[in-house]
Design a protein around this motif. Structure first.
Motif, PDB file in Angstrom:
ATOM      1  N   CYS A 163       0.934  -1.056   0.096  1.00 17.29           N
ATOM      2  CA  CYS A 163       0.184   0.117   0.014  1.00 17.29           C
ATOM      3  C   CYS A 163       0.829   1.303   0.046  1.00 17.29           C
ATOM      4  CB  CYS A 163      -0.918   0.019   1.445  1.00 17.29           C
ATOM      5  SG  CYS A 163      -2.059   1.212   1.308  1.00 17.29           S
ATOM      6  N   TYR A 195       0.307   3.941   1.598  1.00 19.87           N
ATOM      7  CA  TYR A 195       0.197   5.038   2.417  1.00 19.87           C
ATOM      8  C   TYR A 195       0.762   4.598   3.987  1.00 19.87           C
ATOM      9  CZ  TYR A 195      -3.429   6.903  -0.642  1.00 19.87           C
ATOM     10  OH  TYR A 195      -4.227   7.330  -1.722  1.00 19.87           O
ATOM     11  N   CYS A 196       0.077   4.203   4.891  1.00 14.90           N
ATOM     12  CA  CYS A 196       0.708   4.344   6.239  1.00 14.90           C
ATOM     13  C   CYS A 196       1.661   3.198   6.676  1.00 14.90           C
ATOM     14  CB  CYS A 196      -0.263   4.206   7.203  1.00 14.90           C
ATOM     15  SG  CYS A 196      -1.118   2.761   7.860  1.00 14.90           S
ATOM     16  N   GLY A 255       2.129  -0.777   6.546  1.00 12.97           N
ATOM     17  CA  GLY A 255       2.737  -1.508   5.139  1.00 12.97           C
ATOM     18  C   GLY A 255       1.934  -2.853   4.889  1.00 12.97           C
ATOM     19  N   CYS A 256       0.531  -2.614   4.477  1.00 12.23           N
ATOM     20  CA  CYS A 256      -0.243  -3.666   4.070  1.00 12.23           C
ATOM     21  C   CYS A 256       0.184  -4.270   2.489  1.00 12.23           C
ATOM     22  CB  CYS A 256      -1.731  -3.385   4.089  1.00 12.23           C
ATOM     23  SG  CYS A 256      -2.259  -2.904   5.755  1.00 12.23           S
ATOM     24  N   CYS A 301      -7.611  -0.872   4.801  1.00 16.89           N
ATOM     25  CA  CYS A 301      -8.663   0.064   5.532  1.00 16.89           C
ATOM     26  C   CYS A 301      -9.217   0.906   4.086  1.00 16.89           C
ATOM     27  CB  CYS A 301      -7.821   0.857   6.223  1.00 16.89           C
ATOM     28  SG  CYS A 301      -6.767   2.159   5.284  1.00 16.89           S
ATOM     29  N   VAL A 319      -5.549  -1.134  10.110  1.00 15.29           N
ATOM     30  CA  VAL A 319      -5.408  -2.398  10.097  1.00 15.29           C
ATOM     31  C   VAL A 319      -5.026  -2.921  11.280  1.00 15.29           C
ATOM     32  CG1 VAL A 319      -4.179  -4.299   8.948  1.00 15.29           C
ATOM     33  CG2 VAL A 319      -5.691  -2.693   7.276  1.00 15.29           C
TER      34      VAL A 319
END
Ligand SMILES: Nc1nc2c(c(=O)[nH]1)N[C@H]1C(S)=C(S)[C@@H](COP(=O)(O)OP(=O)(O)OC[C@H]3O[C@@H](n4cnc5c(=O)[nH]c(N)nc54)[C@H](O)[C@@H]3O)O[C@H]1N2
Ligand SMILES: Nc1nc2c(c(=O)[nH]1)N[C@H]1C(S)=C(S)[C@@H](COP(=O)(O)OP(=O)(O)OC[C@H]3O[C@@H](n4cnc5c(=O)[nH]c(N)nc54)[C@H](O)[C@@H]3O)O[C@H]1N2
Ligand code: SF4
Ligand SMILES: [Mo]
Length: 888
Positions: A21, A23-24, A27-28, A56, A186
């Motif tokens: 991902c 974004y945050c 680290g998905c 998310c 998440v």
């Protein structure tokens, strides 16, 4: 789930790409599939150890943010398109000339925790090894620097001891200064699931505000701003009083006596909490063996941030609750590669691989490994000082990469003015439409997420691949490539001559082996010979990865990275925030994030459904304070500090304490006229970490009384900024929606509306109520609504979601009613962004008794069944609208 979108890209063969991902710091892992017609769909990677398939709302909407509409596709010099060769030469020469005349410390790079490790490595090598200055700092200074400083003081290195599983196996989770439900959704959902499995698990939230994370809390401590060091010192003193220290683990720790003595001296009044609240917390913490203390910006972004971190670490060290399953302090990182940037030496006071710029052995080793001509022997300027040096002319050329400091640095107007007056500013971004890029001499077009490849490290030290799955548009280039190209133009082509990311990564892995031999924890030398094929297939792994150690936790064995191998407890004297309230500035401004926007919104605001959760910048204020100030719900508030002024919509809520207000950090000069909250924030850095206090400025509040308020919608066109004091604008599914307010009443609303929308000749329908002073104007063409404006002397009360959904639809005149007809129910403001469920739908399901629990709302409407980050809000709506007491 509507996770599909069709960016304007050409079709190729269908693919599925395993990546991470954008974004945050959770680290998905995501799986991105691309159909033959170019349609992109994103879903969680079931095999990634960060998320096991979860995503998310922001991750789910990634595909909707890939559109080309505002992308920068060619280099620009002074706003004009240029070819790469000219642009690169311009940047290289500006830097070379400045260095020749004024020395290497007259230039700087300001980079980002969103750069990939390979990008970061190249930037750091160029500045520190070749330009020979340490003036490279990163927005992680605003984000993680206090954690880095705290870790290094206690452990000798910047090491996060634990793993995500610890959050699931703990019996007590303390979230302090972290709104995990919105910012690391998440991880929050992993805790929700673990708590459902383990009835003994308790959660404590420590936050001056009652946030969505409190939904899971057994105890919420509404701490006074800045009170955390006092609170954890109070805990340490209690641990001592109750003989709860671990004598065995203390054999591995220095400084316990002094730290405990300082703790006994602390003024607990700084916490703002009652004895009962304090004791409840101490009982839970001391009475539970498996404790994880998660912390984030409420701790780090403080003028005593490093001390707050060490006050937390002291408690874990004294009890030996560190580095074993379910135990430990846990600094959660914000940006996708905040952690990777720390590892690669992105901060002005670090070298690559956790080596120390002030240690001559470390410097020599890096210099030899890089074959570098010059290495600085002292730290460079940290972010706040860097922009001050731009302002006073000490820095004459700056390159800003992947960050938007005119919006996100404290005292942001000073940063804006400094850049406007700087001799040379280069910016690399994916769009030229940012407040920072607009001030640049040269803007360089970067390849974006989905188009570039590399690695990122998440909060628990898992290194994952980001993989390109889209062709690079226009002339865009990867950030590392642009940096290497400039280095070549400066004469260092040989040392910057990589042909792909894999080569950079392997060089970095080799350097980490050198670092490991010098005692660094960051050693991934097992990957020194990684081939491009191996890099392509690299599965997520936890560092370190070398002959001595692979993955796992640190410090449970009592071995630390200090010269004598012992950890250090520090004596902490708690301090209140730097800005003190005064009769002139009697309110404390806290700032932070909302669930569905990412920072300065250049990506998330492209996804209409993410814009519906909280569609306007706002000021959360206690109802009693609002009453005292004469501020009514939905009115506008003017907020001033010694540094700037903003105007925000009042959101009256007892979620903030009296005397405190909260505003989101996201809005920019592109999305609002006067909502850059960092113009208010004082640049008060922590003396140890250099991290500024973004959460505790002092401000004055007053109602802002415009002559008129307005709401406008229009179809998708390039909108010039509206002509009025207050405006905000965001994309909707089929155009723009805007809030407006003006101090001067236009004498002709039709003329104003035509100018606003750029529709001089469109057909018009109008309803004017002279008694109430309201006007409603709709423009249409061929029976379809093009734009509409609603104005009046009071905040406009109409069904906003419904009106914006009518743009482009037929029966344009019906929109003038301002609300939905019975045949078109208005879903209301979006609560569940994944499944697009609005508040009115939820309310009706609750009021009719169709769904009386969060789970039932999921079954009936789908709400909360995808990423789950709206479940706390669903619970609140259930309590609010249910006719009888319900259990959420
Ligand atoms: N939706 C969304 N998620 C994001 C981001 C985003 O932009 N949007 N950004 C990412 C990034 S880069 C970061 S750094 C993280 C940040 O993640 P968080 O740190 O969780 O987010 P914030 O909202 O900045 O601040 C957290 C909380 O600190 C509280 N706080 C303020 N002062 C104090 C204090 O003195 N003590 C305590 N205990 N608490 C205090 C605030 O009220 C706020 O609720 O989020 C990441 N995730
Ligand atoms: N008041 C207040 N201020 C804060 C905070 C707070 O809580 N309160 N939080 C602070 C924190 S923790 C952080 S992390 C910062 C974040 O602040 P910033 O980093 O300034 O914000 P972003 O919007 O993430 O900026 C990223 C920029 O990079 C661009 N971009 C996107 N993809 C790419 C790419 O692949 N390459 C390049 N070169 N550019 C790209 C985007 O368009 C955008 O302009 O804000 C800080 N400021
Ligand atoms: S929690 Fe959300 S934003 Fe963060 S990495 Fe996962 S999907 Fe992306
Ligand atoms: Mo951050």
């Amino acid at each position: 789930m509507n996770a599909e979108a069709k960016p304007q890209r050409s079709a190729t063969a269908p693919t599925v790409t395993r990546t991470t991902c954008a974004y945050c710091g959770v680290g998905c892992g995501v799986l991105v599939s691309r159909d033959a017609d170019g349609t992109i769909a994103v879903k969680g990677d079931p095999d990634h150890p960060a998320n096991y398939g979860r995503l998310c709302s922001k991750g789910t909407a990634l595909a909707e943010t890939l559109g080309m509409d505002d992308r920068l596709l060619t280099p620009q010099i002074h706003g004009q398109p240029a070819d790469w060769d000219t642009a690169l030469t311009t940047v290289a020469q500006a830097f070379q000339n400045t260095i020749r005349t004024h020395g290497p410390n007259s230039v700087a790079f300001y980079v980002s925790g969103q750069l990939l490790t390979e990008d970061y490595y190249v930037a750091n090598k160029l500045m520190k090894g070749f330009i020979g200055s340490a003036n490279i700092d990163t927005n992680s200074r605003l984000c993680m620097a206090s954690s880095v400083a705290g870790h290094r003081r206690a452990f000798g290195t910047d090491t996060v001891p634990g793993q995500y599983e610890d959050l699931e196996s703990a019996d007590l989770i303390v979230l302090t200064g972290s709104n995990l439900a919105w910012c690391h959704p998440v991880l929050f959902q992993r805790i929700v699931a673990a708590k459902a499995e383990n009835p003994n698990m308790k959660v404590v939230v420590i936050d001056p505000r009652r946030t969505a994370s409190c939904d899971l809390a057994d105890l919420h401590l509404p701490i006074a701003s800045g009170g955390d060091a006092a609170l954890f010192n109070g805990l340490l003193a209690q641990i001592d009083r109750r003989n709860a220290a671990d004598p065995n683990f203390l054999k591995h720790v220095n400084g316990a006596d002094a730290a405990i003595a300082a703790a006994h001296e602390s003024d607990l009044g700084l916490t703002g909490l009652s004895d009962d609240q304090l004791n409840a917390f101490y009982d839970m913490w001391i009475g539970t063996q498996k404790v994880v203390t998660v912390y984030s910006q409420g701790i780090n972004q403080s003028s005593s941030g490093a001390d707050k971190v060490n006050a937390i670490l002291n408690c874990h060290l004294v009890t030996g609750r560190i580095g074993t399953p379910g135990c430990g302090p846990f600094s959660v990182t914000g940006q996708p590669n905040a952690m990777g940037g720390r590892e690669v030496g992105g901060l002005a006071n670090m070298l690559a691989c956790h080596l120390d710029i002030e240690n001559p052995d470390h410097r020599d080793a890096v210099q030899a490994s890089w074959d570098a001509p010059a290495m600085p022997d002292a730290p460079g300027l940290k972010a706040v000082d860097m922009f001050r040096a731009v302002a006073d002319g000490t820095i004459k050329a700056i390159w800003i990469i992947h960050t938007n400091p005119v919006v996100t640095m404290p005292e942001a107007d000073k940063v804006r003015d400094a850049l406007a007056n700087c001799d040379f500013v280069a910016v690399t971004d994916i769009t030229a439409q940012t407040d920072t890029a607009k001030l640049a001499d040269v803007v360089l077009p970067a390849a974006a997420w989905g188009e570039k490849s590399g690695t990122v490290t998440n909060s628990d030290r898992t290194i994952s691949r980001q993989r390109a799955m889209l062709p690079t548009p226009g002339q865009c280039r990867a950030d590392w490539k642009i940096l290497a190209d400039v280095a070549s133009k400066m004469g260092w082509g040989q040392q910057f001559g990589w042909t792909c990311e894999a080569e950079i990564f392997a060089e970095y892995a080799r350097l980490s082996g050198v670092a490991g031999a010098l005692g660094s924890d960051f050693d991934i030398s097992d990957l020194s010979d990684l081939t491009p094929e191996g890099y392509d297939g690299l599965a997520p792994f936890v560092w370190p990865r070398n002959a001595r150690k692979s993955g796992g936790r640190f410090f449970g064995d009592g071995k630390f990275h200090t010269p004598d191998g012992k950890a250090r407890m520090l004596p902490i004297t708690p301090r209140a925030p730097e800005s003190r309230k005064s009769p002139k500035y009697p309110y404390r401004l806290n700032t932070g994030r909302v669930r569905d926007q990412w920072h300065t919104m250049t990506r998330t605001a492209k996804a209409p459904r993410l814009n519906q959760h909280l569609a306007e910048p706002y000021l959360e204020i206690h109802p009693q304070d609002a009453k005292d100030l004469g501020i009514k719900p939905a009115q506008l508030v003017q907020i001033t500090s010694p540094h700037g002024r903003v105007i925000l919509r009042a959101l009256l809520a007892d979620t903030v304490q009296r005397g405190d207000v909260f505003a989101p950090m996201h809005w920019t000069g592109q999305t609002a006229s006067l909502a850059r909250v960092d113009t208010l924030v004082a640049a008060n850095p922590d003396p140890v970490s250099g991290q500024p206090e973004s959460k505790a400025s002092t401000v004055a509040l007053a109602p802002f009384q415009p002559a008129w308020f307005g709401y406008a919608v229009c179809a998708d066109t390039q909108m010039p900024a509206p002509d009025c004091t207050y405006w905000t604008r965001l994309r909707s599914a089929n155009g723009w929606r805007m809030e407006l307010a003006g101090e001067d009443m236009p004498n002709d609303w039709e003329a104003y509306a035509r100018a606003l929308f750029g529709l001089p000749d469109a057909q018009i329908a109008k309803v004017t109520d002279t008694a109430r002073g309201t006007s409603r104007i709709a423009f249409h063409h061929d029976g379809r609504l093009l734009a509409a404006l609603f104005v009046g002397p009071q905040p406009v009360a109409i069904s906003r979601g419904h009106i914006s959904s009518r743009v482009g639809q037929d029966q344009p005149v019906r929109v003038l009613a301002g609300r939905a007809g019975a045949d078109q129910p208005d879903p209301g403001a979006t609560v569940c962004a994944c499944l697009n469920v609005g508040v009115n739908q939820i309310r009706s399901a609750i009021e009719t008794g169709a769904a009386l629990s969060v789970a039932a709302l999921g079954t009936a409407l789908g709400a909360g069944t995808s990423c789950g980050s709206c479940r706390p809000e669903l619970a609140i709506l259930l309590k609010k609208f249910a006719k009888e007491e319900v259990s959420a």
